[in-house]
Design a protein around this motif. Structure first.
Motif, short mmCIF file in Angstrom:
data_model
loop_
_atom_site.label_atom_id
_atom_site.label_comp_id
_atom_site.label_asym_id
_atom_site.label_seq_id
_atom_site.Cartn_x
_atom_site.Cartn_y
_atom_site.Cartn_z
N PRO A 86 0.81 -1.23 0.00
CA PRO A 86 0.00 0.00 0.00
C PRO A 86 0.84 1.27 0.00
O PRO A 86 1.69 1.47 0.87
CB PRO A 86 -0.82 -0.12 1.29
N LYS A 87 0.60 2.11 -0.98
CA LYS A 87 1.29 3.40 -1.07
C LYS A 87 0.37 4.36 -1.82
O LYS A 87 0.19 4.24 -3.04
CB LYS A 87 2.62 3.27 -1.80
N ALA A 88 -0.22 5.30 -1.08
CA ALA A 88 -1.15 6.24 -1.69
C ALA A 88 -0.42 7.16 -2.67
O ALA A 88 0.71 7.59 -2.41
CB ALA A 88 -1.85 7.05 -0.61
N LYS A 89 -1.07 7.44 -3.78
CA LYS A 89 -0.50 8.34 -4.78
C LYS A 89 -1.57 9.26 -5.33
O LYS A 89 -2.74 8.87 -5.44
CB LYS A 89 0.11 7.54 -5.95
N SER A 98 -6.47 2.96 -0.72
CA SER A 98 -7.42 1.88 -0.46
C SER A 98 -8.86 2.37 -0.46
O SER A 98 -9.78 1.68 -0.94
CB SER A 98 -7.09 1.19 0.87
N LEU A 99 -9.09 3.58 0.07
CA LEU A 99 -10.45 4.12 0.13
C LEU A 99 -11.00 4.41 -1.26
O LEU A 99 -12.14 4.05 -1.57
CB LEU A 99 -10.47 5.39 0.98
N SER A 100 -10.20 5.05 -2.11
CA SER A 100 -10.69 5.39 -3.45
C SER A 100 -10.92 4.14 -4.29
O SER A 100 -11.87 4.08 -5.08
CB SER A 100 -9.71 6.33 -4.16
N ILE A 101 -10.08 3.13 -4.09
CA ILE A 101 -10.25 1.87 -4.83
C ILE A 101 -11.54 1.18 -4.38
O ILE A 101 -12.33 0.71 -5.21
CB ILE A 101 -9.04 0.94 -4.61
N LEU A 102 -11.78 1.14 -3.06
CA LEU A 102 -13.01 0.51 -2.55
C LEU A 102 -14.25 1.30 -2.95
O LEU A 102 -15.31 0.71 -3.21
CB LEU A 102 -12.93 0.37 -1.04
N ASN A 103 -14.14 2.62 -2.99
CA ASN A 103 -15.27 3.44 -3.43
C ASN A 103 -15.63 3.14 -4.88
O ASN A 103 -16.82 3.07 -5.23
CB ASN A 103 -14.95 4.93 -3.27
N LEU A 104 -14.61 2.96 -5.71
CA LEU A 104 -14.85 2.61 -7.11
C LEU A 104 -15.46 1.22 -7.21
O LEU A 104 -16.40 1.00 -8.00
CB LEU A 104 -13.55 2.69 -7.91
N ALA A 105 -14.96 0.29 -6.41
CA ALA A 105 -15.53 -1.07 -6.39
C ALA A 105 -17.00 -1.03 -5.98
O ALA A 105 -17.84 -1.75 -6.54
CB ALA A 105 -14.73 -1.96 -5.44
N ASP A 106 -17.32 -0.19 -4.99
CA ASP A 106 -18.71 -0.01 -4.56
C ASP A 106 -19.57 0.48 -5.73
O ASP A 106 -20.66 -0.06 -5.98
CB ASP A 106 -18.78 1.02 -3.43
N SER A 107 -19.10 1.51 -6.39
CA SER A 107 -19.86 2.11 -7.49
C SER A 107 -20.09 1.12 -8.62
O SER A 107 -21.19 1.06 -9.20
CB SER A 107 -19.13 3.35 -8.02
N ILE A 108 -19.07 0.33 -8.93
CA ILE A 108 -19.19 -0.66 -10.01
C ILE A 108 -20.22 -1.72 -9.65
O ILE A 108 -21.09 -2.05 -10.46
CB ILE A 108 -17.82 -1.30 -10.30
N SER A 109 -20.15 -2.24 -8.43
CA SER A 109 -21.08 -3.30 -8.02
C SER A 109 -22.51 -2.78 -7.98
O SER A 109 -23.46 -3.48 -8.35
CB SER A 109 -20.68 -3.89 -6.68
N MET A 110 -22.70 -1.54 -7.52
CA MET A 110 -24.05 -0.97 -7.46
C MET A 110 -24.61 -0.74 -8.86
O MET A 110 -25.83 -0.89 -9.09
CB MET A 110 -24.02 0.34 -6.67
N LYS A 111 -23.75 -0.41 -9.79
CA LYS A 111 -24.20 -0.22 -11.18
C LYS A 111 -24.51 -1.55 -11.85
O LYS A 111 -25.35 -1.62 -12.76
CB LYS A 111 -23.11 0.53 -11.97
N MET A 112 -23.86 -2.62 -11.40
CA MET A 112 -24.11 -3.95 -11.97
C MET A 112 -25.39 -4.58 -11.42
O MET A 112 -25.96 -5.49 -12.05
CB MET A 112 -22.92 -4.88 -11.67
N MET A 113 -25.85 -4.13 -10.26
CA MET A 113 -27.00 -4.75 -9.60
C MET A 113 -28.25 -4.81 -10.49
O MET A 113 -28.86 -5.88 -10.63
CB MET A 113 -27.31 -4.02 -8.30
N PRO A 114 -28.69 -3.68 -11.08
CA PRO A 114 -29.90 -3.75 -11.91
C PRO A 114 -29.75 -4.71 -13.09
O PRO A 114 -30.71 -5.36 -13.50
CB PRO A 114 -30.07 -2.30 -12.40
N VAL A 115 -28.53 -4.81 -13.62
CA VAL A 115 -28.27 -5.69 -14.76
C VAL A 115 -28.45 -7.14 -14.35
O VAL A 115 -29.15 -7.92 -15.02
CB VAL A 115 -26.85 -5.46 -15.32
N VAL A 116 -27.82 -7.53 -13.24
CA VAL A 116 -27.87 -8.92 -12.80
C VAL A 116 -29.27 -9.29 -12.32
O VAL A 116 -29.72 -10.44 -12.48
CB VAL A 116 -26.81 -9.19 -11.71
N LYS A 117 -30.02 -8.33 -11.77
CA LYS A 117 -31.40 -8.61 -11.34
C LYS A 117 -32.32 -8.85 -12.52
O LYS A 117 -33.26 -9.65 -12.44
CB LYS A 117 -31.92 -7.44 -10.49
N ARG A 118 -32.04 -8.18 -13.64
CA ARG A 118 -32.84 -8.42 -14.84
C ARG A 118 -32.60 -9.82 -15.39
O ARG A 118 -33.52 -10.48 -15.88
CB ARG A 118 -32.54 -7.37 -15.91
#
Length: 207
Positions: A86-89, A98-118
């Motif tokens: 870990p080395k922030a840049k 780590s926070l920005s990476i997890l935030n992006l992972a959150d956003s991606i999974s939330m955007k995938m939710m409606p797709v997978v539910k369909r």
């Protein structure tokens, strides 16, 4: 002859320069150049920052490379490689930690939710869980519930105690665990007493 330490220093400088080029291009929304640069870096070795850059490109919807599966793939690569060292840049106004990476992972999974539910299949829900291990917790919990609900409904259709037993063994934390346990008891009773003969009832009681 270049001394060994100087050689590695030059290599690190070249990698940093490439990262800067990639994120500068990304800041300018030059997706073709930024994608090409990040992919070049990743051909050399796994890199959390280049992986993050690719995840951003694939996540955004204003370019021809938009692909949520690829976005999930690269944000997970970014998270896993970042955790090992870990080395922030901050590169071209992009803060990567780590926070920005997890935030992006959150956003991606939330955007995938409606797709997978369909799609609404067990395999689609399992794929979502596999490709979003660092994704939004509530989204993952919702997908687990929906998947287990489909699997439990399938158990009702199959109506076999061995299938229900397998579900209980493989899903010990499921919200449907109690219902499946009661279902298995009923299935075992029905299977043992199918002939409705005295000996079958005695066998059931004995076992």
């Amino acid at each position: 002859i270049i001394p060994l330490f100087l050689f590695f220093f030059l290599l690190q400088g070249a990698a940093a320069s490439k990262l800067n080029q990639g994120f500068e291009a990304l800041k300018m929304r030059d997706y073709f150049r930024s994608k090409k640069t990040f992919e070049f870096i990743l051909k050399k070795k796994a890199d959390p920052y280049a992986s993050y850059g690719l995840a951003v490109i694939f996540f955004r919807h204003d370019n021809p490379y938009t692909n949520l599966d690829s976005a999930a793939k690269y944000v997970n690569l970014s998270y896993n490689t970042y955790r090992s060292k870990p080395k922030a840049k901050t590169i071209a106004e992009f803060s990567i930690d780590s926070l920005s990476i997890l935030n992006l992972a959150d956003s991606i999974s939330m955007k995938m939710m409606p797709v997978v539910k369909r799609v609404n299949t067990i395999s689609a829900y399992n794929k979502f869980l596999l490709t979003n291990p660092a994704g939004n917790k509530k989204s993952r919990e919702a997908v687990v519930y929906l998947r287990d609900e489909l699997e439990f409904n399938h158990l009702l259709e199959v109506n076999k105690s061995d299938s229900t037993e397998y579900f209980l063994v493989t899903h010990p934390q499921s919200d449907f665990f109690i219902e499946a346990s009661l279902l298995k008891d009923r299935q075992i009773f029905d299977e043992y007493t199918m002939g409705m003969r005295a000996e079958t009832y005695r066998s059931f009681i004995k076992k």
